[in-house]
Design a protein around this motif. Sequence first.
Motif, PDB file in Angstrom:
ATOM      1  N   THR A  34     -10.968 -45.381 -27.853  1.00 47.53           N
ATOM      2  CA  THR A  34     -12.110 -46.178 -26.823  1.00 47.53           C
ATOM      3  C   THR A  34     -13.024 -47.598 -27.365  1.00 47.53           C
ATOM      4  O   THR A  34     -13.242 -48.412 -26.638  1.00 47.53           O
ATOM      5  CB  THR A  34     -12.674 -44.954 -26.165  1.00 47.53           C
ATOM      6  OG1 THR A  34     -11.337 -44.546 -25.231  1.00 47.53           O
ATOM      7  CG2 THR A  34     -13.344 -46.233 -24.886  1.00 47.53           C
ATOM      8  N   LYS A  35     -14.226 -46.877 -28.594  1.00 51.52           N
ATOM      9  CA  LYS A  35     -15.096 -47.080 -28.483  1.00 51.52           C
ATOM     10  C   LYS A  35     -14.574 -48.634 -30.156  1.00 51.52           C
ATOM     11  O   LYS A  35     -14.818 -49.871 -29.427  1.00 51.52           O
ATOM     12  CB  LYS A  35     -15.798 -46.361 -29.616  1.00 51.52           C
ATOM     13  CG  LYS A  35     -16.603 -46.168 -28.826  1.00 51.52           C
ATOM     14  CD  LYS A  35     -17.871 -44.825 -30.133  1.00 51.52           C
ATOM     15  CE  LYS A  35     -18.642 -44.174 -29.322  1.00 51.52           C
ATOM     16  NZ  LYS A  35     -18.458 -42.634 -30.146  1.00 51.52           N
ATOM     17  N   HIS A  36     -13.377 -47.800 -30.371  1.00 50.19           N
ATOM     18  CA  HIS A  36     -12.823 -49.447 -30.689  1.00 50.19           C
ATOM     19  C   HIS A  36     -11.897 -50.478 -30.654  1.00 50.19           C
ATOM     20  O   HIS A  36     -12.306 -51.935 -30.580  1.00 50.19           O
ATOM     21  CB  HIS A  36     -11.417 -48.497 -32.325  1.00 50.19           C
ATOM     22  CG  HIS A  36     -10.836 -49.817 -33.228  1.00 50.19           C
ATOM     23  ND1 HIS A  36     -11.252 -50.250 -33.891  1.00 50.19           N
ATOM     24  CD2 HIS A  36      -9.817 -49.953 -33.080  1.00 50.19           C
ATOM     25  CE1 HIS A  36     -10.931 -51.129 -34.645  1.00 50.19           C
ATOM     26  NE2 HIS A  36      -8.847 -51.500 -33.663  1.00 50.19           N
ATOM     27  N   LEU A  57      -3.192 -49.180 -17.180  1.00 49.06           N
ATOM     28  CA  LEU A  57      -3.894 -48.300 -16.664  1.00 49.06           C
ATOM     29  C   LEU A  57      -4.691 -47.203 -17.058  1.00 49.06           C
ATOM     30  O   LEU A  57      -6.227 -47.074 -16.935  1.00 49.06           O
ATOM     31  CB  LEU A  57      -2.873 -47.018 -15.268  1.00 49.06           C
ATOM     32  CG  LEU A  57      -3.518 -46.310 -14.667  1.00 49.06           C
ATOM     33  CD1 LEU A  57      -4.525 -47.057 -13.011  1.00 49.06           C
ATOM     34  CD2 LEU A  57      -2.627 -45.624 -14.022  1.00 49.06           C
ATOM     35  N   HIS A  58      -4.508 -47.002 -18.190  1.00 53.01           N
ATOM     36  CA  HIS A  58      -5.278 -45.751 -19.564  1.00 53.01           C
ATOM     37  C   HIS A  58      -6.276 -46.368 -19.738  1.00 53.01           C
ATOM     38  O   HIS A  58      -7.808 -46.221 -19.529  1.00 53.01           O
ATOM     39  CB  HIS A  58      -4.644 -45.230 -20.492  1.00 53.01           C
ATOM     40  CG  HIS A  58      -5.928 -44.539 -21.414  1.00 53.01           C
ATOM     41  ND1 HIS A  58      -5.836 -43.247 -20.788  1.00 53.01           N
ATOM     42  CD2 HIS A  58      -6.599 -45.313 -22.696  1.00 53.01           C
ATOM     43  CE1 HIS A  58      -6.881 -42.939 -21.930  1.00 53.01           C
ATOM     44  NE2 HIS A  58      -7.267 -44.181 -22.345  1.00 53.01           N
ATOM     45  N   VAL A  59      -6.709 -47.937 -20.115  1.00 48.33           N
ATOM     46  CA  VAL A  59      -7.706 -48.084 -19.925  1.00 48.33           C
ATOM     47  C   VAL A  59      -8.759 -48.498 -18.882  1.00 48.33           C
ATOM     48  O   VAL A  59     -10.079 -48.051 -19.519  1.00 48.33           O
ATOM     49  CB  VAL A  59      -7.550 -49.618 -21.333  1.00 48.33           C
ATOM     50  CG1 VAL A  59      -8.345 -50.452 -21.140  1.00 48.33           C
ATOM     51  CG2 VAL A  59      -6.600 -49.521 -22.318  1.00 48.33           C
ATOM     52  N   LYS A  60      -8.125 -48.983 -18.223  1.00 48.38           N
ATOM     53  CA  LYS A  60      -9.249 -48.819 -16.587  1.00 48.38           C
ATOM     54  C   LYS A  60      -9.882 -48.357 -16.606  1.00 48.38           C
ATOM     55  O   LYS A  60     -10.302 -47.980 -15.818  1.00 48.38           O
ATOM     56  CB  LYS A  60      -8.137 -50.248 -15.369  1.00 48.38           C
ATOM     57  CG  LYS A  60      -8.264 -51.374 -16.086  1.00 48.38           C
ATOM     58  CD  LYS A  60      -7.045 -52.663 -14.966  1.00 48.38           C
ATOM     59  CE  LYS A  60      -8.394 -52.786 -14.394  1.00 48.38           C
ATOM     60  NZ  LYS A  60      -8.793 -53.980 -13.892  1.00 48.38           N
ATOM     61  N   GLU A  77     -20.441 -52.441 -20.837  1.00 44.97           N
ATOM     62  CA  GLU A  77     -18.627 -52.425 -21.751  1.00 44.97           C
ATOM     63  C   GLU A  77     -17.832 -52.623 -21.457  1.00 44.97           C
ATOM     64  O   GLU A  77     -16.968 -52.825 -21.441  1.00 44.97           O
ATOM     65  CB  GLU A  77     -19.212 -52.313 -23.394  1.00 44.97           C
ATOM     66  CG  GLU A  77     -20.245 -52.925 -24.714  1.00 44.97           C
ATOM     67  CD  GLU A  77     -21.939 -52.083 -24.323  1.00 44.97           C
ATOM     68  OE1 GLU A  77     -21.828 -51.175 -22.808  1.00 44.97           O
ATOM     69  OE2 GLU A  77     -22.355 -52.600 -24.867  1.00 44.97           O
ATOM     70  N   GLN A  78     -18.076 -50.738 -20.447  1.00 45.51           N
ATOM     71  CA  GLN A  78     -16.825 -49.973 -20.196  1.00 45.51           C
ATOM     72  C   GLN A  78     -15.863 -51.415 -19.095  1.00 45.51           C
ATOM     73  O   GLN A  78     -15.146 -51.738 -18.744  1.00 45.51           O
ATOM     74  CB  GLN A  78     -16.749 -48.861 -20.615  1.00 45.51           C
ATOM     75  CG  GLN A  78     -16.540 -48.148 -21.163  1.00 45.51           C
ATOM     76  CD  GLN A  78     -16.548 -46.788 -21.370  1.00 45.51           C
ATOM     77  OE1 GLN A  78     -17.099 -46.144 -21.535  1.00 45.51           O
ATOM     78  NE2 GLN A  78     -15.819 -46.694 -21.860  1.00 45.51           N
ATOM     79  N   GLN A  79     -17.590 -51.741 -17.501  1.00 42.69           N
ATOM     80  CA  GLN A  79     -17.326 -52.332 -16.503  1.00 42.69           C
ATOM     81  C   GLN A  79     -16.746 -53.346 -17.468  1.00 42.69           C
ATOM     82  O   GLN A  79     -15.494 -53.975 -15.876  1.00 42.69           O
ATOM     83  CB  GLN A  79     -18.497 -51.977 -16.045  1.00 42.69           C
ATOM     84  CG  GLN A  79     -18.131 -52.486 -14.634  1.00 42.69           C
ATOM     85  CD  GLN A  79     -16.984 -51.925 -14.055  1.00 42.69           C
ATOM     86  OE1 GLN A  79     -17.034 -50.471 -13.343  1.00 42.69           O
ATOM     87  NE2 GLN A  79     -16.145 -52.532 -13.062  1.00 42.69           N
ATOM     88  N   THR A  80     -17.274 -54.250 -17.384  1.00 41.29           N
ATOM     89  CA  THR A  80     -16.821 -55.399 -18.120  1.00 41.29           C
ATOM     90  C   THR A  80     -14.582 -55.770 -18.865  1.00 41.29           C
ATOM     91  O   THR A  80     -14.213 -55.983 -18.470  1.00 41.29           O
ATOM     92  CB  THR A  80     -17.426 -56.490 -19.180  1.00 41.29           C
ATOM     93  OG1 THR A  80     -18.931 -56.319 -18.958  1.00 41.29           O
ATOM     94  CG2 THR A  80     -17.186 -57.377 -19.638  1.00 41.29           C
ATOM     95  N   LEU A  81     -15.000 -54.816 -19.387  1.00 42.80           N
ATOM     96  CA  LEU A  81     -13.419 -54.389 -19.874  1.00 42.80           C
ATOM     97  C   LEU A  81     -12.460 -54.276 -18.960  1.00 42.80           C
ATOM     98  O   LEU A  81     -11.091 -54.538 -18.774  1.00 42.80           O
ATOM     99  CB  LEU A  81     -13.563 -53.490 -21.215  1.00 42.80           C
ATOM    100  CG  LEU A  81     -12.249 -53.284 -21.559  1.00 42.80           C
ATOM    101  CD1 LEU A  81     -11.733 -54.488 -22.395  1.00 42.80           C
ATOM    102  CD2 LEU A  81     -11.872 -52.144 -22.312  1.00 42.80           C
ATOM    103  N   HIS A  82     -12.715 -53.046 -18.317  1.00 42.29           N
ATOM    104  CA  HIS A  82     -12.452 -52.684 -16.381  1.00 42.29           C
ATOM    105  C   HIS A  82     -12.022 -54.167 -16.296  1.00 42.29           C
ATOM    106  O   HIS A  82     -10.240 -53.895 -14.947  1.00 42.29           O
ATOM    107  CB  HIS A  82     -12.769 -51.763 -15.849  1.00 42.29           C
ATOM    108  CG  HIS A  82     -12.523 -51.492 -13.873  1.00 42.29           C
ATOM    109  ND1 HIS A  82     -12.884 -52.154 -13.280  1.00 42.29           N
ATOM    110  CD2 HIS A  82     -12.341 -50.284 -13.384  1.00 42.29           C
ATOM    111  CE1 HIS A  82     -11.431 -51.917 -12.090  1.00 42.29           C
ATOM    112  NE2 HIS A  82     -11.182 -50.479 -12.776  1.00 42.29           N
ATOM    113  N   ALA A 106     -15.122 -42.080 -20.378  1.00 42.41           N
ATOM    114  CA  ALA A 106     -16.677 -43.048 -20.203  1.00 42.41           C
ATOM    115  C   ALA A 106     -17.520 -42.416 -21.620  1.00 42.41           C
ATOM    116  O   ALA A 106     -18.034 -41.293 -21.657  1.00 42.41           O
ATOM    117  CB  ALA A 106     -17.555 -42.374 -19.502  1.00 42.41           C
ATOM    118  N   ILE A 107     -18.126 -43.190 -22.099  1.00 43.45           N
ATOM    119  CA  ILE A 107     -19.068 -42.775 -22.985  1.00 43.45           C
ATOM    120  C   ILE A 107     -20.376 -43.513 -22.935  1.00 43.45           C
ATOM    121  O   ILE A 107     -20.814 -44.947 -22.358  1.00 43.45           O
ATOM    122  CB  ILE A 107     -18.409 -44.286 -24.509  1.00 43.45           C
ATOM    123  CG1 ILE A 107     -17.078 -44.463 -25.024  1.00 43.45           C
ATOM    124  CG2 ILE A 107     -19.636 -44.097 -25.834  1.00 43.45           C
ATOM    125  CD1 ILE A 107     -16.189 -44.668 -25.590  1.00 43.45           C
ATOM    126  N   ALA A 108     -21.478 -42.955 -23.352  1.00 42.00           N
ATOM    127  CA  ALA A 108     -22.785 -43.270 -22.414  1.00 42.00           C
ATOM    128  C   ALA A 108     -23.296 -43.921 -23.744  1.00 42.00           C
ATOM    129  O   ALA A 108     -23.325 -44.185 -24.882  1.00 42.00           O
ATOM    130  CB  ALA A 108     -23.733 -41.651 -23.070  1.00 42.00           C
TER     131      ALA A 108
END
Length: 251
Positions: free
Chosen positions: A63-65, A85-88, A100-105, A93-95
């Motif tokens: 996920t980080k990569h 779907l997995h990525v979104k 970054e995760q929301q932007t990716l979503h 969740a990474i503390a």
Amino acid sequence: MNLNKKIALFIPCYVDQFYPNVAIATLELLEKLGCSVSYPIGQTCCGQPMANAGYERGTLGTTKHFLETFKDYDYIVSPSGSCVLHVKEHAPAIAGMELEQQTLHDKIFELTEFLTDVLKVEPIKGSYPHKVGFHASCHGHRGLRLASCSERNEPFFSKTKQLLEQIDGLEWVDLTRKDECCGFGGTFAIMEEALSVQIGKDRLEDHLVHGVEILTGGDMSCIMHLEGIAKRNKHPLQFKHIAEILNEVIS
């Protein structure tokens, strides 16, 4: 349409290893539609198989990569609803990386979703004189909501049909059970082999009795499962990802 954005192509492991023609068709299709597409060479598995097997914590690294690999792109497009779907929705969740995760979503899209909602592709000029049956894969259909679901009281919509019905000569075949699972389910096909195969046979029968020539879909994992059953039972069906059909039609 010329989309002046940085677009990255995300190709799932099984497409890369078993169906590179689908990856090539996706790239060619996007380029024909005016997109400038890059393939980040450092991309790896998104982590879905490990997460589905119950080892979610083991996917922190992937996920980080993924976040690092695709952070500089405006859009990420993939010919796979299940991996998107997995990525979104299912990546851990990474503390400290919530933004970054929301932007990716918000910037990763399954192919048909990108074509209809972002590029707004129409009209599609070309001919494809075949009877086509569409397999609605569960992750894309019910997870990403790429089409209306038969168990819901809601108006009909289908991003795939929206694209294919524009093509001259293509006959969209209405199935009896429009959005039934094929039985693959990743590790389910290994843990419950007999049940998985029977579900797949039932799904194929719906296409066969309606005279389908070409079975298409947005997830090669499901198509791989159905094609394997069809070949073993000598069914006269062709199997193609929707990217391949659209790439053949659009010049």
